[in-house]
Enzyme design. Structure first.
Site, PDB file in Angstrom:
ATOM      1  N   LYS A  94     -16.483 -14.869  23.550  1.00  0.00           N
ATOM      2  CA  LYS A  94     -15.696 -15.946  22.963  1.00  0.00           C
ATOM      3  C   LYS A  94     -14.261 -15.476  22.667  1.00  0.00           C
ATOM      4  O   LYS A  94     -13.282 -16.141  23.034  1.00  0.00           O
ATOM      5  CB  LYS A  94     -16.385 -16.400  21.661  1.00  0.00           C
ATOM      6  CG  LYS A  94     -15.679 -17.520  20.950  1.00  0.00           C
ATOM      7  CD  LYS A  94     -16.518 -17.979  19.765  1.00  0.00           C
ATOM      8  CE  LYS A  94     -15.737 -18.944  18.898  1.00  0.00           C
ATOM      9  NZ  LYS A  94     -16.433 -19.243  17.653  1.00  0.00           N
ATOM     10  N   GLU A 150      -1.655  21.812   2.102  1.00  0.00           N
ATOM     11  CA  GLU A 150      -2.421  20.625   2.512  1.00  0.00           C
ATOM     12  C   GLU A 150      -1.850  19.940   3.745  1.00  0.00           C
ATOM     13  O   GLU A 150      -2.570  19.218   4.433  1.00  0.00           O
ATOM     14  CB  GLU A 150      -2.547  19.623   1.360  1.00  0.00           C
ATOM     15  CG  GLU A 150      -1.284  18.855   0.968  1.00  0.00           C
ATOM     16  CD  GLU A 150      -0.383  19.590  -0.022  1.00  0.00           C
ATOM     17  OE1 GLU A 150      -0.466  20.832  -0.107  1.00  0.00           O
ATOM     18  OE2 GLU A 150       0.434  18.932  -0.687  1.00  0.00           O
ATOM     19  N   LEU A 188      -5.982  -2.427   7.812  1.00  0.00           N
ATOM     20  CA  LEU A 188      -7.199  -2.452   8.641  1.00  0.00           C
ATOM     21  C   LEU A 188      -7.451  -1.079   9.274  1.00  0.00           C
ATOM     22  O   LEU A 188      -8.498  -0.854   9.877  1.00  0.00           O
ATOM     23  CB  LEU A 188      -7.096  -3.512   9.736  1.00  0.00           C
ATOM     24  CG  LEU A 188      -7.037  -4.965   9.259  1.00  0.00           C
ATOM     25  CD1 LEU A 188      -6.940  -5.916  10.447  1.00  0.00           C
ATOM     26  CD2 LEU A 188      -8.252  -5.311   8.411  1.00  0.00           C
ATOM     27  N   HIS A 245       3.197  23.579   0.411  1.00  0.00           N
ATOM     28  CA  HIS A 245       2.108  22.590   0.481  1.00  0.00           C
ATOM     29  C   HIS A 245       1.131  22.937   1.603  1.00  0.00           C
ATOM     30  O   HIS A 245       1.283  22.450   2.725  1.00  0.00           O
ATOM     31  CB  HIS A 245       2.689  21.202   0.764  1.00  0.00           C
ATOM     32  CG  HIS A 245       3.472  20.647  -0.372  1.00  0.00           C
ATOM     33  ND1 HIS A 245       2.947  19.773  -1.277  1.00  0.00           N
ATOM     34  CD2 HIS A 245       4.747  20.858  -0.752  1.00  0.00           C
ATOM     35  CE1 HIS A 245       3.862  19.453  -2.171  1.00  0.00           C
ATOM     36  NE2 HIS A 245       4.973  20.098  -1.875  1.00  0.00           N
ATOM     37  N   CYS A 257       2.716  23.539  -5.485  1.00  0.00           N
ATOM     38  CA  CYS A 257       4.103  23.145  -5.764  1.00  0.00           C
ATOM     39  C   CYS A 257       4.308  22.950  -7.266  1.00  0.00           C
ATOM     40  O   CYS A 257       4.355  23.932  -7.997  1.00  0.00           O
ATOM     41  CB  CYS A 257       4.473  21.926  -4.932  1.00  0.00           C
ATOM     42  SG  CYS A 257       6.244  21.882  -4.599  1.00  0.00           S
ATOM     43  N   LEU A 258       4.376  21.715  -7.763  1.00  0.00           N
ATOM     44  CA  LEU A 258       4.501  21.537  -9.210  1.00  0.00           C
ATOM     45  C   LEU A 258       3.339  22.210  -9.931  1.00  0.00           C
ATOM     46  O   LEU A 258       3.520  22.726 -11.042  1.00  0.00           O
ATOM     47  CB  LEU A 258       4.545  20.037  -9.553  1.00  0.00           C
ATOM     48  CG  LEU A 258       4.654  19.704 -11.030  1.00  0.00           C
ATOM     49  CD1 LEU A 258       5.961  20.215 -11.616  1.00  0.00           C
ATOM     50  CD2 LEU A 258       4.553  18.199 -11.254  1.00  0.00           C
ATOM     51  N   GLY A 274      -3.739   3.305  11.711  1.00  0.00           N
ATOM     52  CA  GLY A 274      -3.479   4.745  11.805  1.00  0.00           C
ATOM     53  C   GLY A 274      -4.714   5.494  12.281  1.00  0.00           C
ATOM     54  O   GLY A 274      -4.620   6.392  13.122  1.00  0.00           O
ATOM     55  N   ILE A 275      -5.867   5.118  11.745  1.00  0.00           N
ATOM     56  CA  ILE A 275      -7.107   5.828  12.098  1.00  0.00           C
ATOM     57  C   ILE A 275      -7.541   5.452  13.520  1.00  0.00           C
ATOM     58  O   ILE A 275      -8.016   6.301  14.276  1.00  0.00           O
ATOM     59  CB  ILE A 275      -8.230   5.501  11.083  1.00  0.00           C
ATOM     60  CG1 ILE A 275      -7.815   5.943   9.673  1.00  0.00           C
ATOM     61  CG2 ILE A 275      -9.554   6.142  11.496  1.00  0.00           C
ATOM     62  CD1 ILE A 275      -7.638   7.437   9.509  1.00  0.00           C
ATOM     63  N   THR A 289      -8.464 -14.104  14.295  1.00  0.00           N
ATOM     64  CA  THR A 289      -8.070 -13.259  15.435  1.00  0.00           C
ATOM     65  C   THR A 289      -7.357 -14.103  16.491  1.00  0.00           C
ATOM     66  O   THR A 289      -6.299 -13.715  17.017  1.00  0.00           O
ATOM     67  CB  THR A 289      -9.317 -12.573  16.040  1.00  0.00           C
ATOM     68  OG1 THR A 289      -9.844 -11.679  15.061  1.00  0.00           O
ATOM     69  CG2 THR A 289      -8.997 -11.805  17.302  1.00  0.00           C
TER      70      THR A 289
HETATM   71  N1  GLN Z   1       9.243  18.667  -8.909  1.00  0.00           N
HETATM   72  C1  GLN Z   1       9.128  19.976  -8.396  1.00  0.00           C
HETATM   73  C2  GLN Z   1      10.362  20.372  -7.595  1.00  0.00           C
HETATM   74  O1  GLN Z   1      11.115  19.544  -7.175  1.00  0.00           O
HETATM   75  C3  GLN Z   1       7.881  20.121  -7.544  1.00  0.00           C
HETATM   76  C4  GLN Z   1       7.849  19.239  -6.341  1.00  0.00           C
HETATM   77  C5  GLN Z   1       6.493  19.109  -5.718  1.00  0.00           C
HETATM   78  O2  GLN Z   1       5.469  19.336  -6.362  1.00  0.00           O
HETATM   79  N2  GLN Z   1       6.426  18.668  -4.475  1.00  0.00           N
HETATM   80  O3  GLN Z   1      10.603  21.531  -7.371  1.00  0.00           O
END
Ligand code: GLN
Length: 548
Positions: free
Chosen positions: A226, A515, A17, A513, A387-388, A20-21, A194
């Site tokens: 109510k 992000e 629901l 990362h 990363c990957l 978190g937000i 509810t």
């Molecule tokens: N699998 C890769 C590693 O372990 C990249 C991990 C990832 O993208 N978070 O290094």
């Protein structure tokens, strides 16, 4: 002594629901009045953390500065509040039991029988109070995962009951988030679920103070009255949580419903500023009124489940707003790219203004990612590898530019002749505690004169990590000679953190990362500039005849 007050958020009727937000939105409102707020998530599962869980199970695993692998709700908390969270902000049943069992083995319970009550509930209470003890916060919002009535939530609800009693009146409030189903045939919003959910909570001895009711339609005064009457809450404490167009609307909707006013009244807090969401509203206005649009593809292997890439999708929204552009996302399954006819792939990717290759673990879909990267590299389409995604860019360059046949990461082929991505000896010595991964915030130095240096506009940055494998420094010279440079390096370990292509308009791979650090008020420069590149890079160099 600085005393901190608590808001507990429980959920009823159904899962998903949006506790978190709601928690993050309340946090935002209180913060805008000048209160110091943090949000904590209690997860009633037995995993120690979601680090080992498949994203299909649990969505994205969010990583904090101090290297905790946490629930994705912590990402919302940080993005809304613009304040870092930490290990202490995510507690799981696994962690609680681990602590209690370790203590039992050490003999700390002095021969007593160790039980759910009081030992598990005491540990839950200790963890809840931990954040409040450092004196930094006026209010801690504690979100309890799961739905009231679940067997595994019971110790948490009992801990809330005890804390409410111990803290005394005016020092805590319980917000219960429920659902008012809309019956189309009768045109009614139904309150019974509810009422039943509140009864379940009452059976555990907890009387909610505020009810936030998720609903498709506005709730009128009659319904509020109510619900108030049958659930023992004041009518002003029945809050309409109507379906919102975007999660970023929710703080504004909660302000209209005066959720923060009711909370402060019940916590007997006064003397703070009026709620001020002006900057937030500015963001929302720009988000809803873009002046241009651009298309970005995200290549990953969990794309069916958008939650798996939550922070990336949100970072792109922040960056889009900063560029006053609407970013249309195309989710591309890396496995689908593996055997897609060349022409079809070129059409799909050639229609995009930018491509992001997502993080991930394991070999599934890797070849598809490599194909996508080859295409965008050759066609000068802006590329961001995370990363990957960065590791794949390194592998692709080895195979197709350096001529290192079958080059690979030792994660996918331990006996490859060209282990361009490898598990580096000694890298594990000082990793943050928790597992075998490099987790949390690390420093990176950016070389002068590079693209990323102009993007960040500073030499030293810190970014969060979550990976085991690294760029293999043995090959660094071969790469740099051929035009893929290591523009960001970890100064302590000389690990490559950023690669970029010198002869491409915008091709950046990052081992970390970004992000995890983008917020509404602080969009991340890498995403901002990536979206900007998608908007502006002229694609005259794109030669494929299939591209319009
Ligand atoms: N699998 C890769 C590693 O372990 C990249 C991990 C990832 O993208 N978070 O290094």
């Amino acid at each position: 002594m600085h005393s901190c007050k608590y808001v507990f958020v429980t959920g009823g009727v159904a899962s998903s629901l949006g506790k978190g937000i709601i928690s993050a939105s309340l946090g935002k409102l209180l913060q805008s009045r000048g209160l110091q707020v943090t949000i904590q998530k209690l997860d009633p599962y037995i995993n120690i953390d979601p680090g080992t869980m498949n994203p299909y199970e649990h969505g994205e695993c969010f990583v904090t500065e101090d290297g905790a692998e946490t629930d994705l709700d912590l990402g919302h908390y940080e993005r809304f509040l613009n304040v870092y969270t930490s290990q202490a902000n995510n507690v799981t049943t696994g962690k609680i039991y681990q602590t209690v069992i370790d203590r039992e083995r050490k003999g700390d319970y002095l021969g007593k029988t160790v039980q759910v009550i009081p030992h598990i509930t005491d540990e839950i209470k200790r963890r809840i109070k931990l954040l409040g003890e450092d004196g930094k916060y006026d209010i801690i919002i504690t979100e309890i995962g799961g739905t009231v009535g679940d067997i595994e939530s019971l110790p948490y609800i009992e801990a809330v009951r005890q804390l409410k009693y111990e803290l005394g009146s005016g020092n805590s409030v319980v917000i219960h988030l429920t659902l008012l189903p809309h019956l189309k045939t009768s045109g009614e919003l139904k309150t019974k679920p509810t009422q039943n959910s509140v009864k379940t909570l009452l059976e555990s001895g907890v009387q909610p103070d505020i009810l936030a009711c998720r609903t498709e339609l506005p709730i009128n005064e009659d319904i509020k009255n109510k619900i108030a009457l049958y659930c023992n809450v004041e009518s002003e404490a029945v809050i309409e949580a109507i379906d919102a167009e975007t999660i970023y609307d929710v703080p504004v909707l909660m302000k209209k419903e005066q959720l923060d006013v009711v909370v402060l009244k019940k916590l007997k807090i006064s003397g703070y500023n009026e709620t001020d969401l002006s900057k937030w509203e500015e963001f929302l206005y720009k988000f809803k009124n873009p002046t241009s649009n651009t298309r970005i593809g995200i290549v990953g292997k969990y794309v069916e489940l958008k939650d798996a890439y939550k922070s990336i999708a949100e970072s792109i929204i922040h960056a889009g707003v900063k560029n006053e552009t609407k970013v249309e996302l195309t989710w591309i399954h890396s496995e689908d790219l593996e055997d897609m006819p060349q022409e079809e792939m070129e059409k799909l990717l050639g229609d995009l203004n930018g491509v992001l290759v997502a993080p991930g673990f394991g070999s599934r879909g890797i070849e598809g990612k490599l194909r996508a990267i080859k295409f965008v590299r050759e066609k000068n389409i802006p590329f961001l590898g995370i990363c990957l995604g960065m590791q794949c860019a390194v592998i692709e360059f080895a195979r197709n530019v350096l001529g290192f046949e079958n080059a690979n990461s030792t994660e996918f082929n331990p006996s490859t002749r060209y282990p361009v991505i490898d598990f580096m000896e000694g890298q594990n010595e000082d990793i943050h505690k928790g597992g075998t991964m490099r987790l949390g915030s690390y420093t990176c130095k950016i070389q002068e004169g590079t693209k990323v240096r102009s993007i960040y506009d500073k030499e030293t940055i810190t970014e969060r990590h979550r990976h085991r494998y690294e760029f293999n420094n043995e090959y660094i010279q071969a790469y740099e000679k051929a035009g893929m440079i290591a523009s960001g390096i970890n100064p302590d370990k000389t690990l490559v953190e950023i690669v970029e292509l010198t002869s491409h308009p915008w091709f950046v791979g990052v081992q970390f990362h970004p992000e995890y650090k983008s917020t509404v008020m602080n969009p991340h420069p890498l995403f901002v500039k990536f979206v900007n590149a998608a908007l502006t890079v002229k694609r005259e160099t794109v030669k494929s005849p299939t591209i319009v």
